[in-house]
Design a protein around this motif. Structure first.
Motif, PDB file in Angstrom:
ATOM      1  N   THR A  76       0.837  -1.212   0.000  1.00 55.19           N
ATOM      2  CA  THR A  76       0.000   0.000   0.000  1.00 55.19           C
ATOM      3  C   THR A  76       0.863   1.250   0.000  1.00 55.19           C
ATOM      4  N   ASP A  77       0.417   2.252  -0.714  1.00 53.45           N
ATOM      5  CA  ASP A  77       1.121   3.535  -0.710  1.00 53.45           C
ATOM      6  C   ASP A  77       0.461   4.521   0.258  1.00 53.45           C
ATOM      7  N   VAL A  78      -0.863   4.550   0.240  1.00 53.52           N
ATOM      8  CA  VAL A  78      -1.592   5.545   1.042  1.00 53.52           C
ATOM      9  C   VAL A  78      -2.759   4.874   1.763  1.00 53.52           C
ATOM     10  N   VAL A  79      -2.931   5.233   3.027  1.00 55.77           N
ATOM     11  CA  VAL A  79      -4.117   4.798   3.777  1.00 55.77           C
ATOM     12  C   VAL A  79      -4.956   6.027   4.077  1.00 55.77           C
ATOM     13  N   LEU A  80      -6.212   5.968   3.684  1.00 60.69           N
ATOM     14  CA  LEU A  80      -7.151   7.044   4.005  1.00 60.69           C
ATOM     15  C   LEU A  80      -7.982   6.558   5.182  1.00 60.69           C
ATOM     16  N   LEU A  81      -7.780   7.180   6.329  1.00 66.34           N
ATOM     17  CA  LEU A  81      -8.275   6.633   7.592  1.00 66.34           C
ATOM     18  C   LEU A  81      -9.270   7.583   8.268  1.00 66.34           C
ATOM     19  N   GLU A  82     -10.422   7.047   8.604  1.00 66.92           N
ATOM     20  CA  GLU A  82     -11.405   7.833   9.365  1.00 66.92           C
ATOM     21  C   GLU A  82     -10.845   8.059  10.766  1.00 66.92           C
ATOM     22  N   GLY A  83     -10.805   9.317  11.194  1.00 65.41           N
ATOM     23  CA  GLY A  83     -10.193   9.649  12.480  1.00 65.41           C
ATOM     24  C   GLY A  83     -10.803   8.909  13.661  1.00 65.41           C
ATOM     25  N   SER A  84     -12.120   8.687  13.608  1.00 68.91           N
ATOM     26  CA  SER A  84     -12.757   8.071  14.773  1.00 68.91           C
ATOM     27  C   SER A  84     -12.355   6.608  14.952  1.00 68.91           C
ATOM     28  N   LEU A  85     -11.747   5.994  13.935  1.00 61.57           N
ATOM     29  CA  LEU A  85     -11.258   4.616  14.119  1.00 61.57           C
ATOM     30  C   LEU A  85     -10.069   4.580  15.075  1.00 61.57           C
ATOM     31  N   LEU A  86      -9.484   5.750  15.319  1.00 61.70           N
ATOM     32  CA  LEU A  86      -8.343   5.809  16.237  1.00 61.70           C
ATOM     33  C   LEU A  86      -8.784   6.013  17.680  1.00 61.70           C
ATOM     34  N   ALA A  87     -10.074   6.272  17.884  1.00 60.35           N
ATOM     35  CA  ALA A  87     -10.581   6.545  19.232  1.00 60.35           C
ATOM     36  C   ALA A  87     -10.335   5.341  20.136  1.00 60.35           C
ATOM     37  N   GLY A  88      -9.826   5.631  21.313  1.00 60.15           N
ATOM     38  CA  GLY A  88      -9.596   4.555  22.272  1.00 60.15           C
ATOM     39  C   GLY A  88      -8.279   3.825  22.074  1.00 60.15           C
ATOM     40  N   THR A  89      -7.526   4.218  21.046  1.00 62.09           N
ATOM     41  CA  THR A  89      -6.216   3.592  20.835  1.00 62.09           C
ATOM     42  C   THR A  89      -5.130   4.556  21.301  1.00 62.09           C
ATOM     43  N   THR A  90      -3.992   4.028  21.644  1.00 62.83           N
ATOM     44  CA  THR A  90      -2.904   4.903  22.085  1.00 62.83           C
ATOM     45  C   THR A  90      -1.758   4.921  21.091  1.00 62.83           C
ATOM     46  N   ASN A  91      -1.327   3.742  20.689  1.00 64.05           N
ATOM     47  CA  ASN A  91      -0.164   3.673  19.798  1.00 64.05           C
ATOM     48  C   ASN A  91      -0.536   3.126  18.430  1.00 64.05           C
ATOM     49  N   ALA A  92      -1.766   3.386  18.015  1.00 66.21           N
ATOM     50  CA  ALA A  92      -2.250   2.797  16.773  1.00 66.21           C
ATOM     51  C   ALA A  92      -1.400   3.213  15.569  1.00 66.21           C
ATOM     52  N   ILE A  93      -1.118   4.496  15.465  1.00 64.97           N
ATOM     53  CA  ILE A  93      -0.388   4.970  14.290  1.00 64.97           C
ATOM     54  C   ILE A  93       1.045   4.450  14.264  1.00 64.97           C
ATOM     55  N   PRO A  94       1.802   4.588  15.358  1.00 67.84           N
ATOM     56  CA  PRO A  94       3.160   4.013  15.328  1.00 67.84           C
ATOM     57  C   PRO A  94       3.157   2.512  15.041  1.00 67.84           C
ATOM     58  N   GLU A  95       2.159   1.805  15.577  1.00 69.44           N
ATOM     59  CA  GLU A  95       2.062   0.353  15.327  1.00 69.44           C
ATOM     60  C   GLU A  95       1.863   0.085  13.838  1.00 69.44           C
ATOM     61  N   LEU A  96       0.976   0.856  13.246  1.00 74.02           N
ATOM     62  CA  LEU A  96       0.680   0.686  11.824  1.00 74.02           C
ATOM     63  C   LEU A  96       1.927   0.975  10.983  1.00 74.02           C
ATOM     64  N   LEU A  97       2.646   2.016  11.378  1.00 71.46           N
ATOM     65  CA  LEU A  97       3.842   2.395  10.613  1.00 71.46           C
ATOM     66  C   LEU A  97       4.991   1.420  10.845  1.00 71.46           C
ATOM     67  N   ARG A  98       4.945   0.728  11.972  1.00 71.63           N
ATOM     68  CA  ARG A  98       5.954  -0.322  12.178  1.00 71.63           C
ATOM     69  C   ARG A  98       5.673  -1.494  11.229  1.00 71.63           C
ATOM     70  N   THR A  99       4.379  -1.780  11.048  1.00 76.16           N
ATOM     71  CA  THR A  99       3.986  -2.872  10.146  1.00 76.16           C
ATOM     72  C   THR A  99       4.339  -2.531   8.696  1.00 76.16           C
ATOM     73  N   ALA A 100       4.087  -1.287   8.315  1.00 76.17           N
ATOM     74  CA  ALA A 100       4.327  -0.861   6.930  1.00 76.17           C
ATOM     75  C   ALA A 100       4.937   0.540   6.948  1.00 76.17           C
ATOM     76  N   PRO A 101       6.253   0.616   7.092  1.00 73.30           N
ATOM     77  CA  PRO A 101       6.907   1.931   7.249  1.00 73.30           C
ATOM     78  C   PRO A 101       6.734   2.864   6.058  1.00 73.30           C
ATOM     79  N   GLU A 102       6.501   2.300   4.874  1.00 71.21           N
ATOM     80  CA  GLU A 102       6.407   3.153   3.686  1.00 71.21           C
ATOM     81  C   GLU A 102       5.010   3.750   3.486  1.00 71.21           C
ATOM     82  N   VAL A 103       4.056   3.232   4.236  1.00 70.53           N
ATOM     83  CA  VAL A 103       2.676   3.698   4.064  1.00 70.53           C
ATOM     84  C   VAL A 103       2.540   5.149   4.539  1.00 70.53           C
ATOM     85  N   LYS A 104       1.792   5.918   3.769  1.00 69.05           N
ATOM     86  CA  LYS A 104       1.551   7.310   4.148  1.00 69.05           C
ATOM     87  C   LYS A 104       0.101   7.443   4.592  1.00 69.05           C
TER      88      LYS A 104
END
Lengths: 256, 73
Positions: A76-104
């Protein structure tokens, strides 16, 4: 990658047979995952992208868990993410970027909020856009971000610069207290008065989940882990009211 | 009398000894004026004594805070 049965089923593949499409993608095609809890947004945005030769939706997800699985499954090159899917998470974004560092990551936010905006950019989000963005602007945003640029509006630029200034000032003067917004101060005051999250939400005219999100940020800023530590921190640092001497008295010790 | 307190534990100064392992309940009164509350804030805590030693003329007992609850205002 081993995938749980449920996870595989929950990914809403773009292709009917659920296979990745990278083999059929032309060179230069921007591969996109749509992560949105509302099907109507996914359908609509997918139609917008379908009109563009260089944009391709490779998968869709209706939860953050499914997004994580999809990102691990499809290049994947780009993820278009609804902000409310991050509600209740703390390290969701860093975790996602660890899985796929090139994803924007592009986050679609419902409303502009200073602390949330700064935090999203700090954690690695490349762009924040409103849910009401026009199709043309959305397409332009995706292309710019895929090309390595950051998508940021004037208001957010000011917030981010202000946050960096505050951070720099804190480094120069380590004894200075963390910068707390008026809303954070209101919540702290309620907490130190012993109010529950539900009561605070009612008083401030918001939801319990929003209060929880604010509390997590406050805990991070102050380096405390719960309400009692927060109250003690306030007592020691007099961040609520600074004109009285510190006092803490244990009333009684009762043997059991 | 409280000598020190953190989110995890409390150090009491006492005129009698407490046995380590003893479960105790205690309340912390925090000045409302400092915390922005109209009244002092009372926190009911439950914990256990982890050590107790004689220091000069009084005992110093360290106790954990295993559970706590802010009192209703």
């Amino acid at each position: 990658m081993a995938l749980g049965k449920q996870s595989v089923m929950d990914i809403l593949d773009d292709t009917p047979d659920g296979e990745a499409i990278e083999g059929s993608a032309k060179p230069g095609t921007i591969r996109i995952i749509l992560a949105d809890s509302q099907a109507i947004y996914r359908v609509g945005i997918r139609k917008v992208f379908a009109l563009e030769d260089d944009l391709r939706v490779v998968a869709q997800a209706d939860s953050f868990e499914n997004l994580r699985t999809a990102v691990g499954r499809y290049p994947t090159d780009v993820v278009l993410l609804e902000g409310s899917l991050l509600a209740g998470t703390t390290n969701a974004i860093p975790e996602l970027l660890r899985t796929a560092p090139e994803v924007k990551l592009i986050v679609q936010a419902v409303g502009a909020d200073e602390s949330q905006t700064v935090e999203l950019y700090r954690r690695g989000v490349r762009g924040i856009i409103p849910r009401t963005i026009s199709p043309d602007l959305l397409v332009r945003c995706v292309r710019r971000i895929a090309a390595g640029e950051t998508w940021i509006d004037n208001q957010s630029v000011n917030w981010v610069i202000e946050a960096y200034r505050a951070q720099a000032a804190a480094l120069v003067s380590p004894r200075s207290q963390p910068r707390l917004s008026p809303k954070e101060m209101s919540i702290i005051t309620c907490i130190t008065q012993g109010k529950r999250n539900k009561e605070i939400a009612f008083q401030l005219g918001t939801t319990e989940q929003v209060i929880k999100n604010y509390l997590r940020k406050i805990y991070d800023k102050l380096g405390v882990s719960d309400r009692l530590e927060l109250a003690l921190y306030c007592l020691h640092n007099k961040i609520v009211q600074a004109d009285l001497d510190e006092e803490l008295v244990a009333q009684k010790v009762i043997h059991e | 009398m409280t000598r020190n307190v953190s989110g995890n534990g409390v150090l009491f100064a006492l005129d009698h000894e407490l046995q380590p392992g003893l479960k105790i309940n205690f309340s912390l009164r925090m000045p409302g004026a400092v915390l922005g509350a109209a009244h002092d804030v009372l926190v009911h805590c439950a914990g256990r004594v982890v050590r107790c030693s004689l220091s000069q003329s009084q005992y110093l007992a360290a106790a954990t805070i295993d559970d706590y609850q802010f009192a209703e205002q």
